[in-house]
Design an enzyme around this catalytic site. Sequence first.
Site, PDB file in Angstrom:
ATOM      1  N   ASP A  30      -4.992   1.131  -2.319  1.00 24.46           N
ATOM      2  CA  ASP A  30      -5.531  -0.201  -2.014  1.00 24.46           C
ATOM      3  C   ASP A  30      -5.547  -1.073  -3.268  1.00 24.46           C
ATOM      4  O   ASP A  30      -5.107  -2.224  -3.255  1.00 24.46           O
ATOM      5  CB  ASP A  30      -6.961  -0.087  -1.476  1.00 24.46           C
ATOM      6  CG  ASP A  30      -7.026   0.475  -0.072  1.00 24.46           C
ATOM      7  OD1 ASP A  30      -5.970   0.573   0.588  1.00 24.46           O
ATOM      8  OD2 ASP A  30      -8.147   0.822   0.370  1.00 24.46           O
ATOM      9  N   GLU A  43      -6.297   6.950  -1.365  1.00 21.03           N
ATOM     10  CA  GLU A  43      -6.298   5.759  -0.524  1.00 21.03           C
ATOM     11  C   GLU A  43      -6.883   4.558  -1.272  1.00 21.03           C
ATOM     12  O   GLU A  43      -6.350   3.456  -1.206  1.00 21.03           O
ATOM     13  CB  GLU A  43      -7.082   6.016   0.759  1.00 21.03           C
ATOM     14  CG  GLU A  43      -6.359   6.895   1.756  1.00 21.03           C
ATOM     15  CD  GLU A  43      -5.033   6.306   2.200  1.00 21.03           C
ATOM     16  OE1 GLU A  43      -4.925   5.074   2.313  1.00 21.03           O
ATOM     17  OE2 GLU A  43      -4.095   7.079   2.423  1.00 21.03           O
ATOM     18  N   HIS A  56       0.834  -1.204   0.000  1.00 22.47           N
ATOM     19  CA  HIS A  56       0.000   0.000   0.000  1.00 22.47           C
ATOM     20  C   HIS A  56       0.870   1.256   0.000  1.00 22.47           C
ATOM     21  O   HIS A  56       0.638   2.194  -0.774  1.00 22.47           O
ATOM     22  CB  HIS A  56      -0.906  -0.031   1.236  1.00 22.47           C
ATOM     23  CG  HIS A  56      -1.823   1.139   1.350  1.00 22.47           C
ATOM     24  ND1 HIS A  56      -3.152   1.087   0.990  1.00 22.47           N
ATOM     25  CD2 HIS A  56      -1.616   2.408   1.791  1.00 22.47           C
ATOM     26  CE1 HIS A  56      -3.718   2.259   1.203  1.00 22.47           C
ATOM     27  NE2 HIS A  56      -2.802   3.079   1.696  1.00 22.47           N
ATOM     28  N   GLU A  57       1.887   1.274   0.855  1.00 19.74           N
ATOM     29  CA  GLU A  57       2.765   2.439   0.907  1.00 19.74           C
ATOM     30  C   GLU A  57       3.562   2.598  -0.391  1.00 19.74           C
ATOM     31  O   GLU A  57       3.766   3.713  -0.876  1.00 19.74           O
ATOM     32  CB  GLU A  57       3.728   2.321   2.092  1.00 19.74           C
ATOM     33  CG  GLU A  57       3.056   2.275   3.455  1.00 19.74           C
ATOM     34  CD  GLU A  57       2.124   3.441   3.694  1.00 19.74           C
ATOM     35  OE1 GLU A  57       2.420   4.544   3.207  1.00 19.74           O
ATOM     36  OE2 GLU A  57       1.086   3.239   4.357  1.00 19.74           O
ATOM     37  N   HIS A  99       1.457   4.371  -2.896  1.00 20.16           N
ATOM     38  CA  HIS A  99       1.390   5.831  -2.736  1.00 20.16           C
ATOM     39  C   HIS A  99       2.552   6.503  -3.474  1.00 20.16           C
ATOM     40  O   HIS A  99       2.402   7.584  -4.035  1.00 20.16           O
ATOM     41  CB  HIS A  99       1.460   6.207  -1.253  1.00 20.16           C
ATOM     42  CG  HIS A  99       0.140   6.144  -0.545  1.00 20.16           C
ATOM     43  ND1 HIS A  99      -1.001   6.721  -1.035  1.00 20.16           N
ATOM     44  CD2 HIS A  99      -0.210   5.574   0.645  1.00 20.16           C
ATOM     45  CE1 HIS A  99      -2.001   6.516  -0.190  1.00 20.16           C
ATOM     46  NE2 HIS A  99      -1.549   5.817   0.837  1.00 20.16           N
TER      47      HIS A  99
END
Length: 549
Positions: free
Chosen positions: A235, A231, A166-167, A170
Site C-alpha cells: 500500500d 500488504e 499495489h501489485e 509486491h
Amino acid sequence: MRPLRRAARRLPSPRFTALHGARRHAIVAALLLGSWAAGPVAQAQAQEATPNALPALGDAISQELSPVAERRLGDRIMRSIRRDPDIVDDPLVQAYIEQLWRGLLVAGRLRGEIGPELDSAHAWTPFLIRDRSVNAFALPGGYIGVHLGLIAMTNTADELASVLAHELSHVTQRHIARMIGQQSRTSWVSIATMIAGILAASRNAQAAQALIYGGQAVTAQTQLNFSRDMEREADRVGFGVLAQAGYDVAGMASMFEMLQQASRLNDDGSYPYLRTHPLTSERIGDARARVGLAHDRAGPLASRPDGERAAWHALMAARSRVLMDTRSVALQALLQQEAPANATPMQRVARHYTTMLAAQRGGAPSQAMAALAQARDAARALPAVQQQVALRVLDLGEAENRLRDRQPAAAAEALSRAIAAGASADARPELLMAAQIALAAPPGVARRAHAEQVAERLQSQVSRQPDDATAWTLLASLWAELDQPVRAVRAEAEAVAALGDLPGAIERVQGARTRFRQPDAAEVIELSVMDARMKAWMRQQRADLQDGS
C-alpha cells in the site's frame, strides 16, 4: 489463427493438461501471488506495525530467491498457463493496460523501487484474463494478471492504476521471492497448478465454492497469501509510485472504499480481492490519511474528467464489460441497458460503444452499425482531446464489424480513418487489424502487394516483441499467402512457442528439416535461425522437466 488453435489442441503439453484436471485442487490458494489482502487465520496473528515505520521486507529476502531465479520460475509458470482460453489478447485493452503499466514502471525506477538488477531480470508484463470477477495478481518474475472484470468495474484510470501500483510493489519489494523462498519444497508445477485455479473460477463456480470452505484450501491459503506487513508495505510503496506516475492518489482510497462497500452488498464470489485480501479499517484509514497529506503538500490532484486518460478508461471499461463474458445471456443483458438521463457525453459514447460490441459479438452486424452511428453522434459533444480518442476506437470497431460482415474494403476504409484520427499505422491494434484485412481481401495483385507490406511491418513487430503470439500467427498466414513456406513454418513455430507449447514448436522445426531438403539461399538462412531456436526450446524443455520433477 485457426492453424495455431488446431496445433494447440493436437499437441497438448502433458503438464498443461494436468493443470486443467487439478484446478479443483486449490481454487482459493490460486490467488496466491497477488491481489489485496492478508491471509485469514494464521496471518491474523501477525505482528502489527505502524504505517510509517514498516520494515523494508525486500531487503531481508535477497538470500531467498534471486531475481534471475524468480524470473525463470515466472517464465515456466507462464508457459504452463499461457494457452488457457481465458487468457486473452485484445489489442485495444492490452494496449491500454500496458500504457498504464509503463507509466508506473517509469515511476518505480525514478523512486528507486526498481533497481538495475531487478529491472533487467524481470519481464514486467501484464496480461488479461477473461473473467467477470474483480481481481488482479502478481506472479514471479514481474508478470501481472488482470481480470477484465476489474477494468470493467473501476470508474477511473486512477482506481485501476492504484491496483496495478499495489501489485507492482509486491514484486519490487520481493514479497513473492520471500514467500516462495520460505516454501522450499513447492515446485513451479505446484504453483502453476494453483494459479491455474484462478482461470477456472468462472467455469466451475460450485467446485470453487466448495474449496473456499475446504480445510485443504484454507491451509494452502494461509501459506500463500501475503502477510499483513507485506500488504501494508505494498500500500505504502504503491501509493508513492501512483503519485510519482501522475495519477490522483485518491484513486487508491476510493478503490478501497468501493471494494469495502461491495463486500457489504455483494457476497456472490464476484470479488476475489475481498476473500484473499480483506480490507481492514486500518488500511482504508491509512490510504485516506496519505491522500490528505499529499493534497496538503501539492494541492488538489483531481483527475480531469474531460482528459484523454478519462476517455481511454471509459471506453476500455466498456470494452472489458463485453469481453469478460461473451455468453449470449450476458450480451443480451448489455444490449438492454441504457445510459441514464443525466449521463455525460463520454458516458453516452461508452454506452453506445458497449451496445455496438455486444451486438457485434452476438452476430447482429446491422444493430452494431446502428449503435456505432449513435456513438459517433454522441462523440461530437466531447472535448477535442477525447473526441480524437473516441473516433480512433470507434473506427477500429467499425473495421472489426466490417470484417465480421465480410467487407474487407470497407474495413480498410475504417482503418484508414482510425489512423487519420491520430493513431500510428504501426500501433499494435492498427497493425493487427491491417493484417486481418490483408488476409480477407479478394485475390489479386493489390492483395499481394498489401500482404507483402503488412508482413514486413509485422516482422518488425515480432522483432520488438518476440513473444507476441498473435502477431506471429498472422505473420505465418501472410507468409503462406506470399508463397514463402519456410518463413511461414518458422512464424507458426514461434507462435506456438510463445503460447508455451515447446513440443509443438520443436515438432514444426523438425518437420521443416524433412520437408525442405533443397532450400534456396534465403531459406537456408531461415532454416538456420529455426535450428538455433529449436535448440533453445529444447534447453527450456529439459530445464522445465528437471525443475518440475
